[in-house]
Write a protein that holds these residues in place. Structure first.
Motif, mmCIF file in Angstrom:
data_model
loop_
_atom_site.group_PDB
_atom_site.id
_atom_site.type_symbol
_atom_site.label_atom_id
_atom_site.label_comp_id
_atom_site.label_asym_id
_atom_site.label_seq_id
_atom_site.Cartn_x
_atom_site.Cartn_y
_atom_site.Cartn_z
ATOM 1 N N MET A 104 0.720 -1.003 -0.232
ATOM 2 C CA MET A 104 0.245 0.436 0.024
ATOM 3 C C MET A 104 0.866 1.527 -0.031
ATOM 4 S SD MET A 104 -3.308 0.019 1.499
ATOM 5 C CE MET A 104 -3.613 -0.755 3.092
ATOM 6 N N GLU A 105 0.288 2.451 -0.890
ATOM 7 C CA GLU A 105 1.594 3.499 -0.669
ATOM 8 C C GLU A 105 0.756 4.559 0.231
ATOM 9 O OE1 GLU A 105 3.509 5.174 -3.015
ATOM 10 O OE2 GLU A 105 4.165 2.717 -3.381
ATOM 11 N N TYR A 106 1.709 5.031 1.370
ATOM 12 C CA TYR A 106 1.579 6.091 1.632
ATOM 13 C C TYR A 106 1.559 7.420 2.086
ATOM 14 C CZ TYR A 106 -0.344 2.210 4.419
ATOM 15 O OH TYR A 106 -0.595 0.908 4.881
ATOM 16 N N ARG A 165 3.568 5.159 9.584
ATOM 17 C CA ARG A 165 4.619 4.766 10.562
ATOM 18 C C ARG A 165 3.431 3.770 11.832
ATOM 19 N NH1 ARG A 165 7.363 9.052 14.510
ATOM 20 N NH2 ARG A 165 7.377 7.849 16.403
ATOM 21 N N ALA A 166 2.376 4.619 12.079
ATOM 22 C CA ALA A 166 1.450 5.073 12.720
ATOM 23 C C ALA A 166 0.782 3.090 12.902
ATOM 24 C CB ALA A 166 0.365 5.770 12.961
ATOM 25 N N VAL A 167 0.239 3.328 11.228
ATOM 26 C CA VAL A 167 -0.627 1.884 10.814
ATOM 27 C C VAL A 167 0.433 1.111 11.089
ATOM 28 C CG1 VAL A 167 -1.125 1.116 8.206
ATOM 29 C CG2 VAL A 167 -1.579 3.347 8.960
ATOM 30 N N ASN A 168 1.604 1.024 10.784
ATOM 31 C CA ASN A 168 2.462 0.016 10.719
ATOM 32 C C ASN A 168 2.574 -1.107 12.328
ATOM 33 O OD1 ASN A 168 3.112 -0.664 7.993
ATOM 34 N ND2 ASN A 168 4.985 0.170 8.458
ATOM 35 N N ILE A 189 -5.353 -7.564 14.282
ATOM 36 C CA ILE A 189 -5.338 -6.402 13.238
ATOM 37 C C ILE A 189 -4.888 -5.629 12.394
ATOM 38 C CG2 ILE A 189 -5.003 -3.771 13.507
ATOM 39 C CD1 ILE A 189 -6.555 -3.939 15.711
ATOM 40 N N GLY A 190 -4.843 -6.241 10.766
ATOM 41 C CA GLY A 190 -4.324 -6.631 9.651
ATOM 42 C C GLY A 190 -4.114 -4.888 8.694
ATOM 43 N N GLN A 217 4.947 -8.660 25.602
ATOM 44 C CA GLN A 217 5.696 -7.958 24.605
ATOM 45 C C GLN A 217 6.800 -6.886 25.404
ATOM 46 O OE1 GLN A 217 3.964 -10.365 22.561
ATOM 47 N NE2 GLN A 217 5.874 -9.125 21.339
ATOM 48 N N PRO A 218 7.751 -6.537 24.639
ATOM 49 C CA PRO A 218 8.927 -5.723 25.456
ATOM 50 C C PRO A 218 7.586 -4.524 25.792
ATOM 51 C CG PRO A 218 9.311 -6.799 23.468
ATOM 52 C CD PRO A 218 8.145 -7.426 23.255
ATOM 53 N N LYS A 219 8.076 -3.255 26.543
ATOM 54 C CA LYS A 219 8.106 -2.780 26.447
ATOM 55 C C LYS A 219 8.226 -1.459 25.370
ATOM 56 C CE LYS A 219 8.204 -2.425 31.679
ATOM 57 N NZ LYS A 219 8.975 -1.732 33.114
ATOM 58 N N GLU A 220 9.402 -1.811 24.771
ATOM 59 C CA GLU A 220 9.376 -0.186 23.819
ATOM 60 C C GLU A 220 8.271 -0.925 22.971
ATOM 61 O OE1 GLU A 220 12.145 -3.303 24.998
ATOM 62 O OE2 GLU A 220 12.379 -1.556 25.690
ATOM 63 N N GLN A 221 8.280 -2.168 22.048
ATOM 64 C CA GLN A 221 7.126 -1.691 20.984
ATOM 65 C C GLN A 221 5.613 -1.526 22.047
ATOM 66 O OE1 GLN A 221 7.351 -5.877 20.077
ATOM 67 N NE2 GLN A 221 5.904 -5.541 18.640
ATOM 68 N N THR A 222 5.467 -1.302 22.958
ATOM 69 C CA THR A 222 3.860 -0.326 23.499
ATOM 70 C C THR A 222 4.161 1.091 22.882
ATOM 71 O OG1 THR A 222 3.465 -1.865 25.029
ATOM 72 C CG2 THR A 222 2.205 0.085 25.057
ATOM 73 N N LEU A 223 5.754 1.698 23.182
ATOM 74 C CA LEU A 223 6.008 2.764 23.556
ATOM 75 C C LEU A 223 6.305 3.513 22.141
ATOM 76 C CD1 LEU A 223 7.906 5.049 24.999
ATOM 77 C CD2 LEU A 223 10.313 4.224 24.607
ATOM 78 N N MET A 224 6.494 2.509 20.935
ATOM 79 C CA MET A 224 6.222 2.494 19.852
ATOM 80 C C MET A 224 5.409 3.490 19.251
ATOM 81 S SD MET A 224 10.039 0.396 18.521
ATOM 82 C CE MET A 224 9.223 0.526 16.733
ATOM 83 N N LEU A 225 4.578 1.794 19.852
ATOM 84 C CA LEU A 225 2.813 2.328 19.257
ATOM 85 C C LEU A 225 2.001 3.437 19.684
ATOM 86 C CD1 LEU A 225 0.666 1.075 18.096
ATOM 87 C CD2 LEU A 225 0.011 0.261 20.296
#
Lengths: 205, 205
Positions: free
Chosen positions: A1-3, A10-13, A21-22, B36-44
């Motif tokens: 998909m082109e963003y 980044r937020a979608v990823n 959640i796809g 999951q690692p804390k970093e993942q929630t931080l990144m989200l």
């Protein structure tokens, strides 16, 4: 998909890392957030950060908690002698919702499952056996799911504690209340006949 | 549902504000994050904050963008004389994915829908009419979904611009009436752009 936006991509990823959640759902959720006030996204991300960084696990039963000991373990009038052994936190919540149990819990954090690389030492089994050894427990109720892994875990724990004089039980398996007999699977129906209970008992609740 | 942790309850409540996410799903997602690692929630949560607070909308086409003008509007070699009018950002992404269109877009931000209280002035119609008046546009392609609201919006815009000498077309009705653009397969959607028909013809049925 082109963003058209790296921030959006980044937020979608990140969002699509969550189970179930796809990319398409993640995009829908992020675009929804863009239409809502900024405060709402701020509150969501703060709440996620807070739960991830500050939540504790009860030192006694390993349930999720805000303090060192969880609300259930510190509630007066609960029966300290009866421990219900469950797989995870969702099971504690499910049983609490029934209001049918007034003892305490012990959250194992999973089931023994060699296929997934989970052995007895990855679970909270040692602390359970220690509790039994201390001699204050009268009964252990196994409430794991009735799969091969659940049965293995039950049996592993049972072997460790059978030398101590406590009752052990498992939750009743049978036909769900309201279900038609003809649609039940054979193992469940068979077990519900073998483990039948006195009729008077079924009138109690 | 009884939560043993206020932090957990807050995170689940915030998460379940999102469309299509109930309490049960929210709980599953939050418990997944705890494993999951804390970093993942931080990144989200950082990614959500960033997109919500920093994302811009292109000053020319109203597409989502990191700069004042979006990537599509600033790409050389695109046909500046052809504008595809779409409802929202997801439609831009869907059409871009087909690689069948080399013009620019104009994102309306919705459709005229009196039932939902959305009138022409809630949409980016004025800036579109202004572009047409300036005289650089040769063709407008209407690519709104083929619903009553979409048709109304098409017609509203058509009335504003019909005095100017430009071509107007709608994407071919290869897409089933009532279906949303974003769910169409790429071949159908791509072909419907290649086979667009004069707007007058689309009024005949």
């Amino acid at each position: 998909m082109e963003y058209s936006s790296k921030l959006l991509e980044r937020a979608v990823n990140e969002m699509s890392q969550l189970p179930g959640i796809g990319k398409r759902t993640a995009l829908r959720l992020v675009l929804h957030m863009l239409r809502q006030p900024k405060e709402q996204t701020l509150m969501l991300s703060e709440a996620l950060q807070a739960v991830r960084n500050e939540v504790k696990f009860c030192k006694s039963c390993h349930n999720i908690s805000d303090q060192d000991l969880c609300e259930i373990c510190t509630t007066p009038n609960r029966d300290l002698g009866v421990i219900c052994v469950v797989e995870d936190i969702k099971d504690v919540m499910a049983i609490e919702n029934t209001s049918s149990f007034k003892g305490l819990y012990h959250v194992l954090g999973g089931k023994i499952s060699p296929m997934d690389g989970i052995g007895p030492h990855d679970l909270n089994i040692e602390s359970l056996v220690k509790k039994v050894k201390e001699g204050t427990i009268k009964e252990l109720i196994f409430a794991l799911s009735s799969t091969m892994e659940g049965d293995t875990t039950n049996f592993y724990i049972y072997k460790q504690i059978k030398e101590y004089e406590i009752l052990t039980s498992t939750i009743a398996r049978g036909i769900s209340v309201g279900d038609e007999l003809e649609y039940a699977d054979e193992i469940t129906l068979g077990r519900s006949i073998v483990n039948r209970i006195p009729f008077e008992n079924s009138l109690k609740h």
